[in-house]
Scaffold this active site. Structure first.
Site, PDB file in Angstrom:
ATOM      1  N   GLU A 154       0.533  -1.196   0.056  1.00 20.11           N
ATOM      2  CA  GLU A 154       0.053  -0.008   0.103  1.00 20.11           C
ATOM      3  C   GLU A 154       0.660   1.108  -0.222  1.00 20.11           C
ATOM      4  OE1 GLU A 154      -1.836   0.597   3.472  1.00 20.11           O
ATOM      5  OE2 GLU A 154      -3.536   1.804   2.988  1.00 20.11           O
ATOM      6  N   HIS A 157       2.311   4.518   0.905  1.00 18.60           N
ATOM      7  CA  HIS A 157       2.702   5.123   2.239  1.00 18.60           C
ATOM      8  C   HIS A 157       3.464   6.571   1.868  1.00 18.60           C
ATOM      9  CE1 HIS A 157       1.335   1.844   4.223  1.00 18.60           C
ATOM     10  NE2 HIS A 157       1.476   2.191   5.278  1.00 18.60           N
ATOM     11  N   ASP A 183       3.359  -1.820   5.926  1.00 22.57           N
ATOM     12  CA  ASP A 183       2.433  -2.465   6.833  1.00 22.57           C
ATOM     13  C   ASP A 183       3.008  -3.852   7.188  1.00 22.57           C
ATOM     14  OD1 ASP A 183       1.033   0.064   7.059  1.00 22.57           O
ATOM     15  OD2 ASP A 183      -0.581  -0.998   6.285  1.00 22.57           O
ATOM     16  N   HIS A 204      -2.644  -3.484   9.255  1.00 29.20           N
ATOM     17  CA  HIS A 204      -3.368  -2.700   8.099  1.00 29.20           C
ATOM     18  C   HIS A 204      -4.795  -2.548   8.582  1.00 29.20           C
ATOM     19  CE1 HIS A 204      -4.298  -0.982   4.393  1.00 29.20           C
ATOM     20  NE2 HIS A 204      -5.259  -2.235   4.112  1.00 29.20           N
ATOM     21  N   GLU A 224      -7.818  -1.682   7.573  1.00 28.24           N
ATOM     22  CA  GLU A 224      -9.011  -2.268   6.702  1.00 28.24           C
ATOM     23  C   GLU A 224      -8.918  -3.758   6.738  1.00 28.24           C
ATOM     24  OE1 GLU A 224      -6.715   0.307   6.009  1.00 28.24           O
ATOM     25  OE2 GLU A 224      -8.030   1.758   4.899  1.00 28.24           O
ATOM     26  N   HIS A 239      -1.464   7.601   9.019  1.00 30.94           N
ATOM     27  CA  HIS A 239      -1.026   6.821   7.817  1.00 30.94           C
ATOM     28  C   HIS A 239       0.178   7.479   7.376  1.00 30.94           C
ATOM     29  CE1 HIS A 239      -1.126   4.080   4.518  1.00 30.94           C
ATOM     30  NE2 HIS A 239      -1.141   5.297   3.765  1.00 30.94           N
ATOM     31  N   GLU A 246       4.059   5.723  11.751  1.00 29.39           N
ATOM     32  CA  GLU A 246       4.842   4.666  10.830  1.00 29.39           C
ATOM     33  C   GLU A 246       6.103   5.317  10.483  1.00 29.39           C
ATOM     34  OE1 GLU A 246       1.283   2.040   9.049  1.00 29.39           O
ATOM     35  OE2 GLU A 246       1.596   4.268   8.072  1.00 29.39           O
TER      36      GLU A 246
HETATM   37 ZN   LIG Z   1       0.472   1.659   7.058  1.00 32.44          ZN
END
Ligand SMILES: [Zn+2]
Length: 258
Positions: A35, A37, A46, A121, A123, A178, A183
């Protein structure tokens, strides 16, 4: 990296069978995503962070670690930026549900009775629950009623004290973290060679309404993909966070199973 946990992929089947028979084995499965970032972090954030936290926690409690799930459920504009960014390569909910159901079934049918699913993650969470529930139904039906599964989204466990220390001006919330301070800091601690602090965008935090729309409104997300600024990220903050998450995961899994 620095973990000495046993990844089951590195064992022969004979060694694996021995480890399952020898003690009351725990197998931990890290679940991440591929994903976007932001322009400064790799697509693997992630998966990489979750695997690292899982490996370190497993080493503390003597657990085995399964290979990570490196793809995640459909990314949402309000929490992760969304699927319009190249590289965000997502699973449908049914795929994730079936995948985690299959992994739990497979582990359990070879003798694993204690399984921990560690998610990184946002979701993924509900669909991991769904897959676990389906596996439990099938295992019970087949007479394997002593299998126990723990599921934990590690990032939900951050303490109020740590939040006050790292974000003295106010915590933007997990959704806006995010590719932001949390992170980025953890990546600076764990994999600094993959972080490009010189590419951080100068953008305001995302201004997201309290609802979703379909088709997704990609304009809600800052063009860079980061949900709020990460300029204050440091490796020291990352170490504080990683240490806290490893401790919470180790205590949760170790405490529940032993
Ligand atoms: Zn992430």
């Amino acid at each position: 990296m620095m973990s000495n946990a046993s990844n089951i992929a590195d064992l022969t089947w004979v060694e694996y069978r021995h480890r399952l028979a020898e003690d009351d084995a725990i197998v931990m499965i890290p679940v991440g995503a591929l994903e976007q970032h932001g322009p400064h972090l790799p697509l693997s954030v992630d998966t990489l962070l979750t695997t690292e936290i899982t490996n370190r926690a497993a080493a503390r409690i003597g657990a085995l670690v399964a290979p990570p799930v490196a793809y995640g459920c459909r990314s949402q504009p309000r929490s992760s930026g969304g699927n319009h960014f190249p590289g965000t390569t997502s699973l449908e909910a049914g795929t994730m549900t079936a995948l985690i159901r299959d992994l739990i079934n497979g582990l359990a049918r070879h003798g694993v009775r204690q399984i921990a699913v560690i998610n990184g993650h946002l979701e993924n969470d509900a669909f991991l629950s769904e897959g676990i529930e389906r596996a439990m139904v099938e295992l019970h039906r087949d007479g394997l009623s002593d299998v126990k599964v723990l599921k934990m989204s590690y990032f939900e466990t951050i303490s109020p004290e740590t939040i006050d220390t790292i974000w003295p001006d106010g915590f933007p919330g997990l959704a806006l973290e995010h590719a932001a301070v949390m992170e980025t800091s953890m990546m600076l601690h764990v994999a600094p060679g993959l972080v490009h602090m010189d590419r951080l965008p100068d953008e305001a935090p995302a201004d997201i309404p309290p609802y979703d729309v379909y088709p997704p409104e990609t304009g809600w997300v800052p063009p860079s993909g980061g949900m709020s600024p990460a300029h204050s990220a440091t490796a020291q903050i990352g170490k504080t966070l990683i240490d806290e998450f490893v401790t919470l995961v180790a205590e949760s899994v170790g405490g529940e199973f032993r």
